[in-house]
Every structure is written in structure tokens, then in C-alpha cells.
Design a protein around this motif. Structure first.
Motif, mmCIF file in Angstrom:
data_model
loop_
_atom_site.group_PDB
_atom_site.id
_atom_site.type_symbol
_atom_site.label_atom_id
_atom_site.label_comp_id
_atom_site.label_asym_id
_atom_site.label_seq_id
_atom_site.Cartn_x
_atom_site.Cartn_y
_atom_site.Cartn_z
ATOM 1 N N PRO A 7 0.835 -1.203 0.000
ATOM 2 C CA PRO A 7 0.000 0.000 0.000
ATOM 3 C C PRO A 7 0.870 1.253 0.000
ATOM 4 O O PRO A 7 1.874 1.331 0.714
ATOM 5 C CB PRO A 7 -0.811 -0.135 1.299
ATOM 6 N N ARG A 52 -0.690 1.931 -5.484
ATOM 7 C CA ARG A 52 -1.674 1.129 -4.756
ATOM 8 C C ARG A 52 -2.061 1.931 -3.516
ATOM 9 O O ARG A 52 -1.255 2.115 -2.600
ATOM 10 C CB ARG A 52 -1.090 -0.221 -4.347
ATOM 11 N N ARG A 53 -3.272 2.430 -3.499
ATOM 12 C CA ARG A 53 -3.722 3.216 -2.352
ATOM 13 C C ARG A 53 -3.870 2.340 -1.106
ATOM 14 O O ARG A 53 -4.108 1.130 -1.207
ATOM 15 C CB ARG A 53 -5.063 3.876 -2.666
ATOM 16 N N ASP A 54 -3.747 2.964 0.047
ATOM 17 C CA ASP A 54 -4.002 2.206 1.274
ATOM 18 C C ASP A 54 -5.506 2.190 1.547
ATOM 19 O O ASP A 54 -6.311 2.700 0.761
ATOM 20 C CB ASP A 54 -3.202 2.768 2.450
ATOM 21 N N ARG A 55 -5.902 1.608 2.670
ATOM 22 C CA ARG A 55 -7.325 1.440 2.954
ATOM 23 C C ARG A 55 -8.061 2.763 3.108
ATOM 24 O O ARG A 55 -9.279 2.838 2.920
ATOM 25 C CB ARG A 55 -7.501 0.596 4.219
ATOM 26 N N LYS A 56 -7.349 3.803 3.460
ATOM 27 C CA LYS A 56 -7.961 5.121 3.619
ATOM 28 C C LYS A 56 -7.904 5.946 2.341
ATOM 29 O O LYS A 56 -8.345 7.097 2.322
ATOM 30 C CB LYS A 56 -7.280 5.880 4.755
#
Length: 434
Positions: A298, A412-416
Motif C-alpha cells: 500500500p 496502490r492506495r491504502d485502505r484510507k
């Protein structure tokens, strides 16, 4: 007594020109000389030379681009003078005069066969040139992909040392000046990639399709990155391992000879794939894009440098796929971007490098011609003619916009939803490139 002022219209060249003009629907755009010495066609244009009847027989058995390529690489057909100008003239005639691909009726075929018989060109199918790829099995199985890569990249490291500059980069360079040295153009490209990927000391980079290690070695030496280099080509893997030992980079570089589908690692800070995606295949590309997403952490970055082509011509063409890159698949840039985004990557930057490839391929072609005798001694005349046709045709395809090449940077974005990108850093990507 023959009237010498009246041109002879019965020679092989005149009879063949009539067939060609009927098939294409336009006047012959180049001059044609046949094996009997007869000539026809416009003066002041490149001269296509049919050195033997076998060239015509080859075209009867294999009409179109592949038959012409087979005749050229074997020397049965040649172009007198500048090959690039010959190809440019033919393609321009097709565009400007509305030439169409031959659609021969049974009557047309019967006429062509009859004319060939009268010219003494009828006979068994000529053998396929030794330099043509011979692959078996279904497309894009691991075994066939390995064979396809080996056909082109395992030609020999000595050959590529003759053709390429000292970076051994076999991909599009980045030309910041017209009179730039080819090696400097490659180093500028490598530096640009490292900047876009945000590499710093200790960054973990996965280089898929590492070639002869130009990016791997540059990232390890100049940016102190820790690199896992992956290639399917045995010759390439051996070369990169040798360079790693010579440069004392064993603690920073690992070289793996394997299929990208067998890569099990993940959590990389950055992933690069430089002109390897063309070999993946159309149906396999979604899984390839998903693998890129899985392999990077991420807020990590993925850079794809990849050739593109129009939607109506997704492959490399009959010659390219038979002699250079079997099973190659190219698509429009937008389609590749969509596939990466569908895999969960966020595309943040695309950059067209089409004109850069014109200069890059032209530099390789100049080297080939300058070192022609050395290359022939190493790989033979037929393979050397394959490469001449490949480089000349490739440069024209990029020049005329029939092919492109692009750098696509994604994250790749993180969960936020965080991307990890500094919004101001793009301003520094191009500063003081070599």
C-alpha cells in the motif's frame, strides 16, 4: 530487327507490375527490377529487386507481409538504396492512393498462377527461413512463453553487446537533446524511472522483465535500492549475475530466472516492468495487472513502460510475430490504463515517448549498419537482415504514429485512500536529467 527506342513490355518486371497494380488498385509506387534484368516503375524511387524466381514462388505460397519478409531475409528480394525510404514510399502510396489489402478472387488467383507458370516460378513451397520462430502448443502457456522469449532474447549476449550501448538497455531511451549520446539517453530514462518510483536507499524494487539489468543495476548503484530482478531469458540472467558480481552488488541485487506468474514475493516499495507487458498476452493481462497490485505494498508505486498500437492492429504484425516477438500483443494506451485500474491500481501519470523511440531505434540501426560485418560473422547474414528489416520498419512505425510507447505510473492506495505521493515531487522528475 528490334527497335531499341521501344521499351520491352514482355519482361518479368512488367508482367509482375501488372499483377501488383491489379491487386492493390494503385499504380506501382516503386521501381521493380526482376531476375531477367527487366525494369519498370517510376524513376527516382527506391528499386525493389527480385533476385530469383523463388521470391515470386514464396509470395504465391505466402501472400502479403510474411511472404515479402521471408523473401527479404533470405536475400531473394532486396531494396536498392535506402530501405527506410522504400518502405515509406510503399506505405505512403497505400495511404494516399487508397490501396487496399489484396482480395483475390478465384479468377485473380488463377491468373497469378498462370503468369507465375509462364515466368517459371511454379514449384513446391520454399522452406521457411531458419530465423523464423517455430513455437508449439497453446499461446501463453509457461513453456511457450519461455520459448518465445528465448527466440529473441537468447540470440546471444555478444550480439546485444554489439548492437546496444554500454548500458545494455534494450528499451526506449529519453532524449533531452537532439545530439545526445544514446547511452546518455538511456541513463536519462533510467533516472526518470527511479524518480517516478520514488526510490531511496533501501527501497525494495521488483524489476519484472529486467533484460540485461540496466534498470536493476542503475537503481542499486545510483539509488542504493535493493532489487529483485526477474527474467525468463537464461542469457540475460547470466549476464546480470555477472555484472552484479563485477560491481560488488551481491547484497543489493538478487537475480531470478523465472516466469512472472511464479513470483511469490509481495510488499515491494516499487515494481517496474519495462517493455515486458507486450509479451503477456491479451487474455492474460488482467491477471498480470492483478499480480502487479498484489506485489506492491500500500502506497507503493508501479511503473509500466509499454508499447501501444491502434485498436485495429493489436499485434506486432506478421513479420514481428514470426521473427522478433512471437505472440506479442499491444493495445491502445487507454485500454492498458483501464486494465491497471480494474486491478486496483490508481494511474497517476502517463507520458508518451513515441518520438523518443524513433531516435532510439535509429541509433540501434546506425550501429547495426556500422558493425554489419561483425554482426554477420556472429549470427549470420539471414539474422542480420532480419534485424535490419525490424529496426527500419520499427522506426517508421513510431515515426508515423502506427505504434507508440508510454510510461504509466500508478500507485496502490491504502485502505484510507492515501497514495503516498507528494503532490509537488513531479516538478523534480525532469530536473537536470543527463
Amino acid at each position: 530487327m528490334t527497335d531499341l527506342r521501344t521499351p520491352d513490355r514482355t519482361g518479368a518486371a512488367h508482367r509482375l507490375a501488372a499483377l501488383v497494380e491489379d491487386a492493390l488498385g494503385v499504380p506501382l509506387p516503386v521501381r521493380l527490377r526482376a531476375w531477367d534484368g527487366s525494369e519498370t516503375g517510376p524513376s527516382g524511387t527506391p528499386v525493389v529487386v527480385l533476385r530469383s524466381r523463388r521470391a515470386l514462388r514464396r509470395l504465391l505460397w505466402q501472400p502479403g507481409e510474411l511472404g515479402l519478409a521471408q523473401a527479404y531475409v533470405t536475400g531473394e528480394l532486396d531494396v536498392e538504396g535506402d530501405l527506410a525510404e522504400g518502405l515509406r514510399t510503399v506505405w505512403a502510396a497505400g495511404r494516399e492512393r487508397g490501396a487496399h489489402a489484396p482480395r483475390l478472387t478465384l479468377a485473380d488467383r488463377a491468373r497469378a498462377v498462370g503468369e507465375a507458370a509462364r515466368l517459371g516460378a511454379i514449384g513446391p513451397r520454399p522452406p521457411v527461413p531458419a530465423s523464423q520462430a517455430r513455437l508449439r502448443g497453446s499461446r501463453h502457456t509457461k513453456a511457450r512463453d519461455r520459448a518465445a522469449i528465448s527466440h529473441h532474447y537468447d540470440l546471444s549476449n555478444d550480439f546485444y553487446r554489439l548492437l546496444l550501448d554500454d548500458t545494455m538497455a534494450y528499451s526506449c531511451g529519453y532524449w533531452t537533446a537532439e545530439d545526445m549520446d544514446p547511452a546518455d539517453a538511456q541513463r536519462a530514462k533510467l533516472e526518470l524511472i527511479c524518480r517516478k518510483l520514488g526510490l531511496t536507499a533501501g527501497s525494495r524494487l521488483l524489476d519484472i522483465g529486467c533484460g540485461w539489468g540496466s534498470l536493476t543495476l542503475y537503481a542499486a548503484e545510483q539509488h542504493k535500492a535493493r532489487v529483485t530482478a526477474v527474467t525468463l531469458a537464461r542469457e540475460q540472467a547470466a549476464y546480470v549475475r555477472e555484472q552484479v558480481r563485477e560491481r560488488g552488488l551481491e547484497e543489493r541485487v538478487e537475480v531470478v530466472c523465472q516466469d512472472y506468474r511464479d513470483i511469490t514475493g509481495s510488499g515491494y516499495d516499487a515494481v517496474s516492468t519495462i517493455e515486458m507487458g507486450e509479451h503477456v498476452g491479451d487474455e492474460e493481462y488482467p491477471a498480470f495487472a492483478a499480480a502487479l497490485h498484489r506485489m506492491v505494498r500500500p502506497e507503493g508505486r508501479v511503473l509500466v513502460q509499454q508499447m501501444s498500437r491502434g485498436a485495429n492492429a493489436p499485434g506486432g504484425g506478421a513479420f514481428i510475430e514470426a521473427y522478433i516477438a512471437p505472440d506479442m500483443h499491444m493495445r491502445p494506451l487507454g485500454d492498458t490504463v483501464a486494465l491497471l485500474e480494474e486491478a486496483g491500481l490508481e494511474v497517476r501519470s502517463t507520458e508518451s515517448m513515441r518520438e523518443h523511440y524513433v531516435r532510439t531505434v535509429a541509433a540501434w540501426h546506425r550501429t547495426l549498419e556500422r558493425r554489419w560485418d561483425e554482426v554477420v560473422a556472429l549470427v549470420g547474414t539471414e539474422t542480420t537482415r532480419v534485424w535490419r528489416l525490424y529496426l527500419v520498419g520499427g522506426a517508421l512505425a513510431f515515426e508515423e504514429g502506427r505504434m507508440g510507447v508510454d510510461q504509466i505510473l500508478s500507485v496502490r492506495r491504502d485502505r484510507k485512500g492515501a497514495s503516498g505521493l507528494d503532490l509537488s515531487e513531479a516538478a523534480d522528475w525532469y530536473r537536470d536529467l543527463v
